[in-house]
Each structure stands twice: as structure tokens, then as C-alpha cells.
Design a protein around this motif. Structure first.
Motif, mmCIF file in Angstrom:
data_model
loop_
_atom_site.group_PDB
_atom_site.id
_atom_site.type_symbol
_atom_site.label_atom_id
_atom_site.label_comp_id
_atom_site.label_asym_id
_atom_site.label_seq_id
_atom_site.Cartn_x
_atom_site.Cartn_y
_atom_site.Cartn_z
ATOM 1 N N TYR A 32 -57.736 11.363 -46.671
ATOM 2 C CA TYR A 32 -57.525 11.076 -45.197
ATOM 3 C C TYR A 32 -58.782 11.668 -44.655
ATOM 4 C CZ TYR A 32 -52.764 10.975 -46.481
ATOM 5 O OH TYR A 32 -51.457 10.743 -46.856
ATOM 6 N N VAL A 33 -59.309 11.079 -43.264
ATOM 7 C CA VAL A 33 -60.227 11.420 -42.659
ATOM 8 C C VAL A 33 -59.707 11.831 -41.232
ATOM 9 C CG1 VAL A 33 -62.541 10.718 -41.557
ATOM 10 C CG2 VAL A 33 -61.943 10.125 -43.704
ATOM 11 N N MET A 34 -59.928 12.886 -40.544
ATOM 12 C CA MET A 34 -59.411 13.449 -39.386
ATOM 13 C C MET A 34 -60.553 13.686 -38.388
ATOM 14 S SD MET A 34 -56.612 16.296 -40.636
ATOM 15 C CE MET A 34 -55.235 15.774 -41.443
ATOM 16 N N PHE A 35 -60.463 12.878 -37.348
ATOM 17 C CA PHE A 35 -61.090 13.108 -36.150
ATOM 18 C C PHE A 35 -60.700 14.242 -35.381
ATOM 19 C CE2 PHE A 35 -62.886 8.339 -36.237
ATOM 20 C CZ PHE A 35 -63.376 8.614 -37.470
ATOM 21 N N TYR A 36 -61.323 15.025 -35.228
ATOM 22 C CA TYR A 36 -60.892 16.187 -34.075
ATOM 23 C C TYR A 36 -61.944 16.119 -33.002
ATOM 24 C CZ TYR A 36 -59.902 21.227 -32.660
ATOM 25 O OH TYR A 36 -59.799 22.178 -32.049
ATOM 26 N N PHE A 37 -61.367 15.977 -31.663
ATOM 27 C CA PHE A 37 -61.583 15.671 -30.534
ATOM 28 C C PHE A 37 -61.403 16.919 -29.851
ATOM 29 C CE2 PHE A 37 -60.867 11.286 -31.805
ATOM 30 C CZ PHE A 37 -61.747 10.798 -31.119
ATOM 31 N N SER A 38 -62.594 17.739 -29.390
ATOM 32 C CA SER A 38 -62.500 19.083 -28.915
ATOM 33 C C SER A 38 -63.662 19.488 -28.179
ATOM 34 C CB SER A 38 -62.160 20.273 -30.296
ATOM 35 O OG SER A 38 -61.929 21.256 -29.781
ATOM 36 N N ALA A 39 -63.741 20.516 -27.547
ATOM 37 C CA ALA A 39 -64.807 21.262 -26.654
ATOM 38 C C ALA A 39 -64.763 22.492 -26.577
ATOM 39 C CB ALA A 39 -64.890 20.231 -25.357
ATOM 40 N N HIS A 40 -65.957 23.131 -26.501
ATOM 41 C CA HIS A 40 -66.008 24.704 -26.175
ATOM 42 C C HIS A 40 -65.587 25.303 -24.852
ATOM 43 C CE1 HIS A 40 -68.467 28.159 -24.583
ATOM 44 N NE2 HIS A 40 -68.401 28.425 -25.917
ATOM 45 N N TRP A 41 -65.475 24.231 -23.921
ATOM 46 C CA TRP A 41 -65.286 24.604 -22.515
ATOM 47 C C TRP A 41 -63.548 24.549 -22.252
ATOM 48 C CZ3 TRP A 41 -62.437 20.420 -20.838
ATOM 49 C CH2 TRP A 41 -62.915 19.359 -21.148
ATOM 50 N N CYS A 42 -62.842 24.098 -23.477
ATOM 51 C CA CYS A 42 -61.602 24.019 -23.400
ATOM 52 C C CYS A 42 -60.606 24.908 -24.154
ATOM 53 C CB CYS A 42 -61.206 22.607 -24.157
ATOM 54 S SG CYS A 42 -59.365 22.397 -24.443
ATOM 55 N N PRO A 43 -59.997 26.016 -23.404
ATOM 56 C CA PRO A 43 -59.295 27.089 -24.023
ATOM 57 C C PRO A 43 -58.211 26.611 -25.034
ATOM 58 C CG PRO A 43 -59.474 27.359 -21.670
ATOM 59 C CD PRO A 43 -59.923 26.128 -21.717
ATOM 60 N N PRO A 44 -57.404 25.789 -24.859
ATOM 61 C CA PRO A 44 -56.622 25.212 -25.759
ATOM 62 C C PRO A 44 -57.275 24.766 -27.192
ATOM 63 C CG PRO A 44 -55.741 24.310 -23.806
ATOM 64 C CD PRO A 44 -57.083 24.850 -23.562
ATOM 65 N N CYS A 45 -58.451 24.237 -26.920
ATOM 66 C CA CYS A 45 -59.113 23.628 -28.290
ATOM 67 C C CYS A 45 -59.761 25.026 -28.858
ATOM 68 C CB CYS A 45 -60.361 23.150 -27.651
ATOM 69 S SG CYS A 45 -59.941 21.587 -27.032
ATOM 70 N N ARG A 46 -60.093 26.016 -27.894
ATOM 71 C CA ARG A 46 -60.606 27.234 -28.721
ATOM 72 C C ARG A 46 -59.417 28.060 -29.555
ATOM 73 N NH1 ARG A 46 -63.330 27.862 -23.850
ATOM 74 N NH2 ARG A 46 -62.288 29.777 -23.453
ATOM 75 N N ALA A 47 -58.256 27.804 -29.036
ATOM 76 C CA ALA A 47 -57.121 28.370 -29.852
ATOM 77 C C ALA A 47 -56.761 27.513 -30.860
ATOM 78 C CB ALA A 47 -55.715 28.559 -28.790
ATOM 79 N N PHE A 48 -56.778 26.136 -30.988
ATOM 80 C CA PHE A 48 -56.301 25.632 -31.979
ATOM 81 C C PHE A 48 -57.320 25.589 -33.160
ATOM 82 C CE2 PHE A 48 -55.990 21.344 -34.143
ATOM 83 C CZ PHE A 48 -54.684 21.507 -34.909
ATOM 84 N N THR A 49 -58.648 25.341 -32.891
ATOM 85 C CA THR A 49 -59.740 25.467 -33.828
ATOM 86 C C THR A 49 -59.509 26.333 -35.012
ATOM 87 O OG1 THR A 49 -61.305 24.266 -32.055
ATOM 88 C CG2 THR A 49 -62.175 25.345 -34.038
ATOM 89 N N PRO A 50 -59.081 27.716 -34.570
ATOM 90 C CA PRO A 50 -59.253 28.571 -35.805
ATOM 91 C C PRO A 50 -58.010 28.163 -36.701
ATOM 92 C CG PRO A 50 -59.436 29.781 -33.665
ATOM 93 C CD PRO A 50 -59.387 28.257 -33.426
ATOM 94 N N ARG A 51 -56.930 27.636 -36.217
ATOM 95 C CA ARG A 51 -55.833 27.382 -36.922
ATOM 96 C C ARG A 51 -55.956 26.245 -37.948
ATOM 97 N NH1 ARG A 51 -50.240 29.003 -34.157
ATOM 98 N NH2 ARG A 51 -50.885 30.772 -32.881
ATOM 99 N N LEU A 52 -56.872 25.390 -37.325
ATOM 100 C CA LEU A 52 -57.140 24.343 -38.173
ATOM 101 C C LEU A 52 -57.986 24.342 -39.268
ATOM 102 C CD1 LEU A 52 -56.813 21.008 -38.424
ATOM 103 C CD2 LEU A 52 -58.803 20.822 -36.730
ATOM 104 N N ALA A 53 -58.844 25.570 -38.852
ATOM 105 C CA ALA A 53 -59.932 26.026 -40.046
ATOM 106 C C ALA A 53 -59.382 26.589 -40.929
ATOM 107 C CB ALA A 53 -61.029 26.816 -39.245
ATOM 108 N N ASP A 54 -58.259 27.449 -40.666
ATOM 109 C CA ASP A 54 -57.531 28.139 -41.589
ATOM 110 C C ASP A 54 -56.755 27.027 -42.603
ATOM 111 O OD1 ASP A 54 -58.340 30.692 -40.930
ATOM 112 O OD2 ASP A 54 -56.237 31.068 -39.756
ATOM 113 N N ALA A 55 -55.920 26.089 -41.916
ATOM 114 C CA ALA A 55 -55.382 25.104 -42.764
ATOM 115 C C ALA A 55 -56.468 24.426 -43.785
ATOM 116 C CB ALA A 55 -54.773 24.158 -41.929
#
Length: 175
Positions: A32-55
Motif C-alpha cells: 500500500y502507498v498512502m498519500f497524506y495531505f496535510s499542512a503545518h497551519w492546520c490544527p487537526p493535521c498537527r493532532a493527527f500526524t503524531p498518531r499516524l507516525a505512531d502507527a
């Protein structure tokens, strides 16, 4: 025939150390290849990124431990259709290079180089192709053919990543 991800993402990606590497060699053979669309300025992104990194990190450790196991594997999860090598690619919506670099440095996976996102129009092309209207968004693609497996990777990522990690809650906790 293996899907040519470099036609979508450009010729190179940046690894977690900041080094450019060929896209084709990074994504070749991935289940699988996952495309993660995100941005530094987006608070929900900054909350989800650490969870995705842990997984992501837990999945890598799970695969490493599974490959070290000796003898026949009696763990039924090993035969799960979703178990396999996964790669995540960060598609940034940051327009400011310093914000992109700072945010990218928190991620253990590959990223499309900032200059390619804008000069090669990769960000807009991928956003249009996959109908990105909100972030964070995680699109899961089949690594062999490039077909969309799910557009709801953010809600379904725990079905792909194995190992021990805390998955995102699906709602608010009330105590």
C-alpha cells in the motif's frame, strides 16, 4: 505491471533525514502507498500526524519482529490481507518553505519536495485527482496498480497498520 508513482509524485522524494531519493525505488514493491495531505497551519493535521507516525513506526517494528520469528507462524494476523509493507508520502499544502520543513521534520515517512509541489504543480494535480477538500486526508492506494483502496484512510488506518499503538478515537470521550 507496477504502477509508476513517479508520474504522480515526481522523480524524487525526501526521506526523514532530508535526503532526496528516487520515488520509484522507495515505492517499488509496497503493498500500500498512502498519500497524506496535510499542512503545518492546520490544527487537526498537527493532532493527527503524531498518531499516524505512531502507527507507521509500530507497523515497521511489527514487520521487523515478524521477519525475525523462526519457524512457522501461528499468528493468524500474519495472514491478514492488509499485512504488508506500507509507505506514506506527505503531500504538503504549506506554501511557506520553513513551515513545510519544520512540519516535515516531525514525520518518519517520505515527502514530496516542496519545490516540486509548487513548480511541478503536484499539490494541485493530486488534490484534484483525489478530490481533496479538507485536511488532514489520507488516501490509501494499492501499491501494485495505483488504484484507490480507500479515501478514508484517516478513519481506517488502524486496519492497515499492525503493531502496538494508540489509534485515533472516533468521538469525544465523556467521563
Amino acid at each position: 505491471m507496477t504502477f509508476k508513482f513517479d508520474e504522480l509524485l515526481g522523480p524524487t522524494l525526501i526521506n526523514s533525514k532530508g535526503e532526496e531519493v528516487p520515488t520509484s525505488s522507495v515505492l517499488e514493491g509496497k503493498k500500500y502507498v498512502m498519500f497524506y495531505f496535510s499542512a503545518h497551519w492546520c490544527p487537526p493535521c498537527r493532532a493527527f500526524t503524531p498518531r499516524l507516525a505512531d502507527a507507521y513506526n509500530a507497523h515497521i517494528k511489527y514487520l521487523e519482529n515478524s521477519s525475525k520469528a523462526e519457524g512457522p507462524d501461528v499468528n493468524a494476523e500474519q495472514n491478514d490481507e492488509y499485512v504488508g509493507e506500507i509507505e506514506v508520502v506527505f503531500i504538503s499544502l504549506d506554501s511557506v518553505l520553513s513551515e513545510y520543513e519544520q512540519y516535515r521534520s516531525t514525520m518518519p515517512w517520505y515527502s514530496v519536495p516542496h519545490s516540486n509541489l509548487w513548480q511541478m504543480n503536484i499539490k494541485d494535480n493530486l488534490s484534484n485527482k483525489y478530490g481533496i477538500r479538507t485536511i488532514p486526508t489520507l488516501i490509501v492506494l494499492d501499491g501494485e496498480g495505483g488504484e484507490v483502496v480507500t479515501r478514508n484512510g484517516k478513519g481506517e488506518y488502524s486496519g492497515f497498520f499492525k503493531g502496538d499503538y494508540k489509534s485515533a478515537s472516533t468521538g469525544c470521550s465523556i467521563s
